[in-house]
Design a protein around this motif. Structure first.
Motif, mmCIF file in Angstrom:
data_model
loop_
_atom_site.group_PDB
_atom_site.id
_atom_site.type_symbol
_atom_site.label_atom_id
_atom_site.label_comp_id
_atom_site.label_asym_id
_atom_site.label_seq_id
_atom_site.Cartn_x
_atom_site.Cartn_y
_atom_site.Cartn_z
ATOM 1 N N VAL A 1 -7.704 8.964 -2.741
ATOM 2 C CA VAL A 1 -8.835 8.053 -2.487
ATOM 3 C C VAL A 1 -8.404 6.601 -2.593
ATOM 4 C CG1 VAL A 1 -10.553 9.720 -3.234
ATOM 5 C CG2 VAL A 1 -9.519 8.208 -4.931
ATOM 6 N N LYS A 2 -7.281 6.345 -3.222
ATOM 7 C CA LYS A 2 -6.715 5.017 -3.358
ATOM 8 C C LYS A 2 -5.207 5.142 -3.201
ATOM 9 C CE LYS A 2 -10.170 3.523 -6.788
ATOM 10 N NZ LYS A 2 -10.330 3.050 -8.186
ATOM 11 N N PRO A 3 -4.545 4.134 -2.627
ATOM 12 C CA PRO A 3 -5.124 2.985 -1.922
ATOM 13 C C PRO A 3 -5.536 3.354 -0.504
ATOM 14 C CG PRO A 3 -2.746 2.861 -1.860
ATOM 15 C CD PRO A 3 -3.075 4.102 -2.656
ATOM 16 N N ASP A 4 -6.224 2.446 0.146
ATOM 17 C CA ASP A 4 -6.613 2.602 1.541
ATOM 18 C C ASP A 4 -5.771 1.627 2.374
ATOM 19 O OD1 ASP A 4 -7.739 2.897 3.987
ATOM 20 O OD2 ASP A 4 -9.815 2.636 3.343
ATOM 21 N N GLN B 1 -8.954 12.213 -6.609
ATOM 22 C CA GLN B 1 -10.245 12.337 -7.270
ATOM 23 C C GLN B 1 -10.744 13.772 -7.181
ATOM 24 O OE1 GLN B 1 -14.182 10.800 -5.640
ATOM 25 N NE2 GLN B 1 -13.754 9.216 -7.178
ATOM 26 N N ASN C 1 -6.541 -2.358 3.361
ATOM 27 C CA ASN C 1 -5.692 -3.415 2.803
ATOM 28 C C ASN C 1 -5.043 -4.246 3.904
ATOM 29 O OD1 ASN C 1 -6.319 -2.468 0.264
ATOM 30 N ND2 ASN C 1 -4.452 -1.275 0.038
ATOM 31 N N SER D 1 0.819 -1.215 0.000
ATOM 32 C CA SER D 1 0.000 0.000 0.000
ATOM 33 C C SER D 1 0.852 1.263 0.000
ATOM 34 C CB SER D 1 -0.944 0.004 1.204
ATOM 35 O OG SER D 1 -1.816 -1.104 1.173
ATOM 36 N N GLU E 1 -10.487 10.559 -11.804
ATOM 37 C CA GLU E 1 -9.374 10.047 -11.007
ATOM 38 C C GLU E 1 -8.073 10.200 -11.780
ATOM 39 O OE1 GLU E 1 -10.181 6.062 -9.897
ATOM 40 O OE2 GLU E 1 -11.713 6.588 -8.403
#
Length: 262
Positions: free
Chosen positions: A169-172, A45, A176, A36, A123
């Motif tokens: 917003v990614k990754p979390d 985003q 994970n 991550s 995104e």
């Protein structure tokens, strides 16, 4: 003999393999964290809102029929926004080095039921680029819809803005790592069960009955170190006592009798 599942024995075996299960869980959490934070690139985003509602020049002519017409057009507008007719103009205007298909995959268009507001989300690996693409797409759509649909009922309600501290917003990572913990625990538990099944050591009387079908007649209890230490000394003392008794007997038999009659 048919074997039955023993829940108590099952948890007992898992308890013995607890270090293995914990190690597997920690390992997968560490792997998820490393992936991550080090391998996965952050994704930002940006969103802008488009209003499908162009009031007529005379306010008295505005009716519910106009609202129903705008609502029916929203589903069509959602498709047009991601169409090559719009995205090609966006790519050319911003000079993006990508195809219409790749840009389409990074754009999401949605609208709440019975709402005249369309939300456009983009995104990108850069927050600044995501804001730029979102606002440019909304502007190009507002301009091109007049030629495509021969209508003028679209306006930008809320353009995308650049936040002071962008958050990806990614990754979390937390999500994970939670997934990694679940996977590690399940794999560790499964491995512990497999290792226990592969262990053919006879450990209890029930194992003998189950594996060989023989009835257990007796059990030799384990002897501690203290018992093993004490027994030889007791045996030695007993031997010395027996030797003393025999020696006294011999001496008594060999002693001449005084005052006896011949």
């Amino acid at each position: 003999m048919e074997s039955t599942f023993n829940m108590k024995e099952f948890f007992k075996n898992l308890k013995k393999r607890l270090p293995l299960i914990i190690a597997m869980t920690v390992a997968f959490v560490a792997i998820a964290a490393a992936v991550s934070y080090l391998w996965m690139k952050p994704v930002y985003q940006a969103s802008t809102q488009i209003l499908v509602n162009k009031a007529p020049a005379n306010a008295q002519e505005f009716s519910m029929q106009d609202i129903d017409t705008n609502l029916q057009l929203i589903s069509t507008y959602n498709v047009i926004i991601k169409s090559p007719a719009i995205l090609t103009e966006v790519i050319d205007e911003l000079g993006l080095d990508e195809t219409v298909q790749s840009l389409n995959e990074r754009i999401e268009v949605s609208s709440i039921e019975d709402s005249q507001v369309v939300t456009l989300e983009v995104e990108d690996g850069s927050m600044q680029q995501a804001v730029l693409i979102a606002n440019t797409t909304a502007k190009v759509f507002e301009q091109e819809i007049r030629n495509l649909m021969r209508v003028d009922n679209v306006s930008i309600l809320a353009p995308a803005t650049m936040p002071a501290t962008p958050e990806p917003v990614k990754p979390d990572p937390l999500f994970n790592m939670a997934v990694g913990a679940i996977i590690g625990f399940m794999l560790g538990t499964g491995l512990a069960i497999v290792l226990d099944q592969l262990n053919t050591t006879v450990r209890t009387e029930e194992d003998i009955d189950e594996l060989l079908g023989l009835q257990v007649l007796g059990v030799v209890s384990p002897v501690g170190d203290l018992d093993r230490t004490d027994k030889p000394s007791k045996h030695t003392d007993r031997m010395e006592l027996d030797e003393n008794v025999e020696s006294d007997s011999v001496k008594t038999a060999a002693r001449p009798k005084v005052g006896s009659t011949y």
